[in-house]
Design an enzyme around this catalytic site. Structure first.
Site, PDB file in Angstrom:
ATOM      1  N   LYS A   1       0.862  -1.196   0.000  1.00 42.90           N
ATOM      2  CA  LYS A   1       0.000   0.000   0.000  1.00 42.90           C
ATOM      3  C   LYS A   1       0.893   1.239   0.000  1.00 42.90           C
ATOM      4  CE  LYS A   1      -4.050  -2.013   2.157  1.00 42.90           C
ATOM      5  NZ  LYS A   1      -3.559  -3.403   1.909  1.00 42.90           N
TER       6      LYS A   1
ATOM      7  N   GLY B   1     -13.671  -3.145  -4.682  1.00 42.45           N
ATOM      8  CA  GLY B   1     -13.271  -1.991  -3.867  1.00 42.45           C
ATOM      9  C   GLY B   1     -13.864  -2.122  -2.473  1.00 42.45           C
TER      10      GLY B   1
ATOM     11  N   ASP C   1      -1.509  -2.216  -4.079  1.00 45.63           N
ATOM     12  CA  ASP C   1      -2.921  -2.252  -3.679  1.00 45.63           C
ATOM     13  C   ASP C   1      -3.551  -0.884  -3.941  1.00 45.63           C
ATOM     14  OD1 ASP C   1      -2.933  -4.851  -2.724  1.00 45.63           O
ATOM     15  OD2 ASP C   1      -2.670  -4.287  -0.626  1.00 45.63           O
TER      16      ASP C   1
ATOM     17  N   ARG D   1      -5.056  -5.861 -11.337  1.00 42.94           N
ATOM     18  CA  ARG D   1      -6.011  -6.625 -10.522  1.00 42.94           C
ATOM     19  C   ARG D   1      -7.341  -5.864 -10.528  1.00 42.94           C
ATOM     20  NH1 ARG D   1      -4.694  -6.156  -4.509  1.00 42.94           N
ATOM     21  NH2 ARG D   1      -3.185  -7.836  -4.825  1.00 42.94           N
TER      22      ARG D   1
END
Ligand SMILES: Cc1cc2nc3c(=O)[nH]c(=O)nc-3n(C[C@H](O)[C@H](O)[C@H](O)COP(=O)(O)OP(=O)(O)OC[C@H]3O[C@@H](n4cnc5c(N)ncnc54)[C@H](O)[C@@H]3O)c2cc1C
Length: 303
Positions: free
Chosen positions: A93, A182, A127, A178
């Site tokens: 992230k 959500g 991500d 990807r």
């Protein structure tokens, strides 16, 4: 926090539940607190015919020291994956790498992680977090992608903008994406709220990605309707096995996962681990109390 009174009551009362009990509930979704726990889980998944993605739990770093510690953990994860010959990449992230307070440090940290991964032939997925960082995340992905080919991004079907984002990504060259619904609860003006609309958006985006020539598409869902649609689309377009994979979360929809593997589809499982499991789980719950439905529903099912 939004949601119905049941969600609010459950999430509100979670703070009074002792950690060991929360840990019991979280255990099926999180490999453990140490890297070795993650390696062990990945080895089991590899033996089942699945590849994996290790995610070091953590987000929203507020100091460079936290960023350095996170990079170090990813370094150890990548080295351990290599030493054990595991079929596994990592997910990162950008907010954990400092995006919210130092964009340059974030990019430098990502370059370091990508270089280490590249040395070992490993893949790094960025991500996607909430919509306040979508543009930055995709911009940084493009910048990194121009220097590294072992990096991929994420598109969320709940956002109105995603079709345009996919269009832009596809026209900018090789893409490894990807696709997921959500997890964040987004403002109504920019997102679909209705489950049916989020599904239809997912289906459109998947076709757009596969027909538009994305190099690799990760179909990240446990939703049986979307999985059936994806299988039909893959068959109809004639997508080769090396251009897609299904992706699922650890501890979710085990029987469906095993069925897809038995049908010969590539499958990757997302394996979160780390000391920050408690904060992470609580925050996810507060942000999106609908997760409670999944947790309650899955408590009694096999992994
Ligand atoms: C591999 C992977 C990577 C992801 N990466 C991102 C990302 O980068 N950014 C992002 O915003 N979101 C990410 N997500 C989360 C995703 O956006 C969805 O919130 C989540 O997958 C649930 O959506 P679903 O498509 O499975 O459909 P749903 O209809 O929500 O779920 C289908 C069924 O799966 C089970 N299930 C789903 N989610 C959970 C859960 N958390 N716990 C327990 N059971 C569950 C339930 O039984 C449910 O009935 C990721 C998901 C996966 C699988």
């Amino acid at each position: 926090m939004t949601g119905n009174p049941f969600h609010r009551a459950v999430v509100g009362s979670m703070q009074y539940v002792p950690r060991p009990i929360i840990w019991r509930f979280s255990q099926r979704y999180i490999a453990g607190t140490h890297l070795d726990d993650a390696f062990e889980t990945v080895a089991e998944l590899n033996a089942e015919g699945c590849s994996a993605t290790i995610d070091v739990l953590g987000e929203d770093s507020t100091s460079l020291q936290q960023v350095d510690e996170a990079v170090d953990l990813y370094r150890r994860a990548l080295e351990g994956i290599h030493e054990r010959s595991l079929d596994c990449g990592v997910s990162v992230k950008l907010s954990e790498m400092g995006l919210r307070f130092d964009r340059r440090a974030c990019i430098a940290a990502m370059r370091e992680i990508l270089s280490i991964a590249q040395t070992h032939g490993d893949f790094v997925r960025i991500d996607m977090e909430d919509s306040s960082v979508t543009t930055d995340t995709l911009d940084i992905y493009r910048e990194l992608r121009s220097a590294f080919d072992n990096v991929g991004a994420v598109i969320q079907s709940c956002l109105h903008r995603s079709e345009r984002d996919v269009e832009a990504l596809l026209s900018s060259g090789q893409t490894n994406i990807r696709l997921c619904k959500g997890i964040y609860l987004e403002p109504e003006e920019i997102s679909y709220r209705d489950a049916g609309e989020i599904r239809e958006s997912f289906k459109r985006l998947l076709v757009q990605l596969l027909e538009g020539g994305a190099a690799q598409v990760g179909i990240a869902t446990q939703d049986p309707e979307l999985i059936t649609h994806a299988e039909e689309t893959i068959e109809r377009i004639g997508v080769p096995r090396d251009r897609y994979e299904f992706q699922m979360l650890l501890g979710v929809a085990g029987p469906l996962r095993r069925k897809l593997v038995a049908n010969g589809h590539p499958m990757r499982v997302y394996v979160p681990f780390g000391e920050l499991w408690f904060n992470y789980s609580m925050r996810r719950l507060r942000e999106n109390p609908r997760i409670i439905n999944h947790i309650v529903g899955n408590l009694f099912r096999p992994r």
